[in-house]
Design a protein around this motif. Sequence first.
Motif, PDB file in Angstrom:
ATOM      1  N   THR A  27       0.837  -1.198   0.000  1.00 54.01           N
ATOM      2  CA  THR A  27       0.000   0.000   0.000  1.00 54.01           C
ATOM      3  C   THR A  27       0.875   1.252   0.000  1.00 54.01           C
ATOM      4  O   THR A  27       1.834   1.341   0.754  1.00 54.01           O
ATOM      5  CB  THR A  27      -0.936   0.012   1.225  1.00 54.01           C
ATOM      6  OG1 THR A  27      -1.663  -1.213   1.273  1.00 54.01           O
ATOM      7  CG2 THR A  27      -1.909   1.171   1.181  1.00 54.01           C
ATOM      8  N   SER A  28       0.516   2.208  -0.829  1.00 54.60           N
ATOM      9  CA  SER A  28       1.262   3.474  -0.872  1.00 54.60           C
ATOM     10  C   SER A  28       1.024   4.275   0.398  1.00 54.60           C
ATOM     11  O   SER A  28       0.073   4.017   1.142  1.00 54.60           O
ATOM     12  CB  SER A  28       0.820   4.300  -2.078  1.00 54.60           C
ATOM     13  OG  SER A  28      -0.509   4.754  -1.890  1.00 54.60           O
ATOM     14  N   GLN A  29       1.866   5.271   0.639  1.00 54.70           N
ATOM     15  CA  GLN A  29       1.709   6.104   1.831  1.00 54.70           C
ATOM     16  C   GLN A  29       0.354   6.801   1.814  1.00 54.70           C
ATOM     17  O   GLN A  29      -0.332   6.862   2.833  1.00 54.70           O
ATOM     18  CB  GLN A  29       2.829   7.137   1.947  1.00 54.70           C
ATOM     19  CG  GLN A  29       2.704   7.968   3.212  1.00 54.70           C
ATOM     20  CD  GLN A  29       3.798   9.006   3.375  1.00 54.70           C
ATOM     21  OE1 GLN A  29       4.563   9.261   2.456  1.00 54.70           O
ATOM     22  NE2 GLN A  29       3.860   9.602   4.550  1.00 54.70           N
ATOM     23  N   THR A  30      -0.050   7.309   0.665  1.00 53.61           N
ATOM     24  CA  THR A  30      -1.353   7.972   0.555  1.00 53.61           C
ATOM     25  C   THR A  30      -2.486   6.994   0.880  1.00 53.61           C
ATOM     26  O   THR A  30      -3.415   7.327   1.616  1.00 53.61           O
ATOM     27  CB  THR A  30      -1.537   8.555  -0.862  1.00 53.61           C
ATOM     28  OG1 THR A  30      -0.462   9.430  -1.136  1.00 53.61           O
ATOM     29  CG2 THR A  30      -2.864   9.270  -0.990  1.00 53.61           C
ATOM     30  N   GLY A  31      -2.390   5.790   0.351  1.00 50.43           N
ATOM     31  CA  GLY A  31      -3.398   4.762   0.634  1.00 50.43           C
ATOM     32  C   GLY A  31      -3.454   4.417   2.109  1.00 50.43           C
ATOM     33  O   GLY A  31      -4.535   4.234   2.676  1.00 50.43           O
ATOM     34  N   ARG A  32      -2.283   4.342   2.754  1.00 50.36           N
ATOM     35  CA  ARG A  32      -2.231   4.055   4.189  1.00 50.36           C
ATOM     36  C   ARG A  32      -2.915   5.161   4.985  1.00 50.36           C
ATOM     37  O   ARG A  32      -3.664   4.891   5.913  1.00 50.36           O
ATOM     38  CB  ARG A  32      -0.791   3.939   4.669  1.00 50.36           C
ATOM     39  CG  ARG A  32      -0.072   2.714   4.244  1.00 50.36           C
ATOM     40  CD  ARG A  32       1.378   2.778   4.786  1.00 50.36           C
ATOM     41  NE  ARG A  32       2.240   1.881   4.070  1.00 50.36           N
ATOM     42  CZ  ARG A  32       2.324   0.585   4.312  1.00 50.36           C
ATOM     43  NH1 ARG A  32       1.588   0.053   5.265  1.00 50.36           N
ATOM     44  NH2 ARG A  32       3.137  -0.169   3.618  1.00 50.36           N
ATOM     45  N   ILE A  33      -2.594   6.403   4.625  1.00 46.21           N
ATOM     46  CA  ILE A  33      -3.166   7.548   5.349  1.00 46.21           C
ATOM     47  C   ILE A  33      -4.680   7.573   5.188  1.00 46.21           C
ATOM     48  O   ILE A  33      -5.418   7.764   6.160  1.00 46.21           O
ATOM     49  CB  ILE A  33      -2.522   8.867   4.875  1.00 46.21           C
ATOM     50  CG1 ILE A  33      -1.048   8.899   5.319  1.00 46.21           C
ATOM     51  CG2 ILE A  33      -3.285  10.075   5.401  1.00 46.21           C
ATOM     52  CD1 ILE A  33      -0.243  10.036   4.708  1.00 46.21           C
ATOM     53  N   ILE A  34      -5.150   7.348   3.976  1.00 47.00           N
ATOM     54  CA  ILE A  34      -6.595   7.351   3.729  1.00 47.00           C
ATOM     55  C   ILE A  34      -7.268   6.204   4.493  1.00 47.00           C
ATOM     56  O   ILE A  34      -8.286   6.411   5.179  1.00 47.00           O
ATOM     57  CB  ILE A  34      -6.904   7.271   2.222  1.00 47.00           C
ATOM     58  CG1 ILE A  34      -6.483   8.574   1.538  1.00 47.00           C
ATOM     59  CG2 ILE A  34      -8.386   6.970   1.977  1.00 47.00           C
ATOM     60  CD1 ILE A  34      -6.509   8.519   0.019  1.00 47.00           C
ATOM     61  N   ALA A  35      -6.706   4.994   4.406  1.00 42.26           N
ATOM     62  CA  ALA A  35      -7.308   3.841   5.091  1.00 42.26           C
ATOM     63  C   ALA A  35      -7.272   4.023   6.609  1.00 42.26           C
ATOM     64  O   ALA A  35      -8.254   3.721   7.303  1.00 42.26           O
ATOM     65  CB  ALA A  35      -6.597   2.556   4.686  1.00 42.26           C
ATOM     66  N   ALA A  36      -6.160   4.540   7.136  1.00 41.82           N
ATOM     67  CA  ALA A  36      -6.061   4.753   8.585  1.00 41.82           C
ATOM     68  C   ALA A  36      -7.026   5.842   9.044  1.00 41.82           C
ATOM     69  O   ALA A  36      -7.627   5.736  10.116  1.00 41.82           O
ATOM     70  CB  ALA A  36      -4.627   5.104   8.970  1.00 41.82           C
ATOM     71  N   THR A  37      -7.174   6.885   8.236  1.00 44.17           N
ATOM     72  CA  THR A  37      -8.129   7.949   8.582  1.00 44.17           C
ATOM     73  C   THR A  37      -9.554   7.411   8.583  1.00 44.17           C
ATOM     74  O   THR A  37     -10.337   7.688   9.500  1.00 44.17           O
ATOM     75  CB  THR A  37      -7.992   9.138   7.606  1.00 44.17           C
ATOM     76  OG1 THR A  37      -6.657   9.630   7.668  1.00 44.17           O
ATOM     77  CG2 THR A  37      -8.966  10.244   7.938  1.00 44.17           C
ATOM     78  N   LEU A  38      -9.894   6.640   7.560  1.00 42.75           N
ATOM     79  CA  LEU A  38     -11.229   6.027   7.517  1.00 42.75           C
ATOM     80  C   LEU A  38     -11.437   5.087   8.702  1.00 42.75           C
ATOM     81  O   LEU A  38     -12.515   5.071   9.311  1.00 42.75           O
ATOM     82  CB  LEU A  38     -11.432   5.274   6.206  1.00 42.75           C
ATOM     83  CG  LEU A  38     -11.657   6.135   4.971  1.00 42.75           C
ATOM     84  CD1 LEU A  38     -11.664   5.254   3.717  1.00 42.75           C
ATOM     85  CD2 LEU A  38     -12.961   6.903   5.087  1.00 42.75           C
ATOM     86  N   SER A  39     -10.415   4.322   9.041  1.00 44.54           N
ATOM     87  CA  SER A  39     -10.508   3.417  10.180  1.00 44.54           C
ATOM     88  C   SER A  39     -10.774   4.192  11.461  1.00 44.54           C
ATOM     89  O   SER A  39     -11.610   3.784  12.284  1.00 44.54           O
ATOM     90  CB  SER A  39      -9.212   2.615  10.305  1.00 44.54           C
ATOM     91  OG  SER A  39      -9.277   1.741  11.396  1.00 44.54           O
ATOM     92  N   LEU A  40     -10.097   5.313  11.634  1.00 50.28           N
ATOM     93  CA  LEU A  40     -10.304   6.151  12.812  1.00 50.28           C
ATOM     94  C   LEU A  40     -11.719   6.714  12.837  1.00 50.28           C
ATOM     95  O   LEU A  40     -12.401   6.662  13.861  1.00 50.28           O
ATOM     96  CB  LEU A  40      -9.276   7.291  12.833  1.00 50.28           C
ATOM     97  CG  LEU A  40      -9.411   8.304  13.964  1.00 50.28           C
ATOM     98  CD1 LEU A  40      -9.298   7.637  15.319  1.00 50.28           C
ATOM     99  CD2 LEU A  40      -8.363   9.396  13.806  1.00 50.28           C
ATOM    100  N   LEU A  41     -12.185   7.225  11.706  1.00 49.06           N
ATOM    101  CA  LEU A  41     -13.533   7.792  11.642  1.00 49.06           C
ATOM    102  C   LEU A  41     -14.602   6.732  11.919  1.00 49.06           C
ATOM    103  O   LEU A  41     -15.571   6.983  12.639  1.00 49.06           O
ATOM    104  CB  LEU A  41     -13.772   8.452  10.287  1.00 49.06           C
ATOM    105  CG  LEU A  41     -12.961   9.718  10.014  1.00 49.06           C
ATOM    106  CD1 LEU A  41     -13.160  10.172   8.570  1.00 49.06           C
ATOM    107  CD2 LEU A  41     -13.329  10.820  10.987  1.00 49.06           C
ATOM    108  N   VAL A  42     -14.415   5.542  11.361  1.00 53.35           N
ATOM    109  CA  VAL A  42     -15.373   4.454  11.582  1.00 53.35           C
ATOM    110  C   VAL A  42     -15.371   4.049  13.054  1.00 53.35           C
ATOM    111  O   VAL A  42     -16.434   3.842  13.652  1.00 53.35           O
ATOM    112  CB  VAL A  42     -15.061   3.248  10.667  1.00 53.35           C
ATOM    113  CG1 VAL A  42     -15.831   2.009  11.094  1.00 53.35           C
ATOM    114  CG2 VAL A  42     -15.373   3.585   9.216  1.00 53.35           C
ATOM    115  N   ALA A  43     -14.194   3.962  13.661  1.00 56.34           N
ATOM    116  CA  ALA A  43     -14.113   3.574  15.069  1.00 56.34           C
ATOM    117  C   ALA A  43     -14.791   4.609  15.968  1.00 56.34           C
ATOM    118  O   ALA A  43     -15.548   4.257  16.876  1.00 56.34           O
ATOM    119  CB  ALA A  43     -12.660   3.377  15.484  1.00 56.34           C
TER     120      ALA A  43
END
Length: 170
Positions: free
Chosen positions: A55-71
């Motif tokens: 996963t690219s850095q941008t993809g990681r940041i987006i997925a981690a941000t979404l994970s945080l928002l969902v949590a």
Amino acid sequence: MSDESPEPVESSDDLEQYAIVASRRQQWDTLLWQMPTMVLTGEAFLFTISLGAQTSQTGRIIAATLSLLVALSSTHSLASHRLSELADSAWLHEYELAHGVPELHGLSWRSRRMGIVAAQRESASFTDRLVSHTGTMRSIVVWFWTMALITGAAITTLVLAIGWPRFLRS
């Protein structure tokens, strides 16, 4: 003249209202326990992306941000569903007390449940004794803190994805 208070007269409207609130309380209870299962599935997917080696850095940041928002939103929803369920349960309990019917909702039910937990501790069955230990901690508490830990993991993943992206590629 009698000192006894008169029996409350129940109309069909009273019984219908009780049934409506009981049904709604059941709906909140169902939502309360379905949501964590669905959230865990989504979180697993998002963590797989954010921690994936390719996963690219941008993809990681987006997925981690979404994970945080969902949590965070899931923790809020969990609390909201629980409060709604508690409000309906309290109303049902008050109705039961006012109409002299068996108490099936509210804190009296929880006390009855905890009495069963205590009785299981004295059981000869090893399984019953183990179950009694899980019964002392309410499931809502377990799920709330599980969601808090997922939130912490999402924050950690996001911080690593932004500040130390090479750490996640190894």
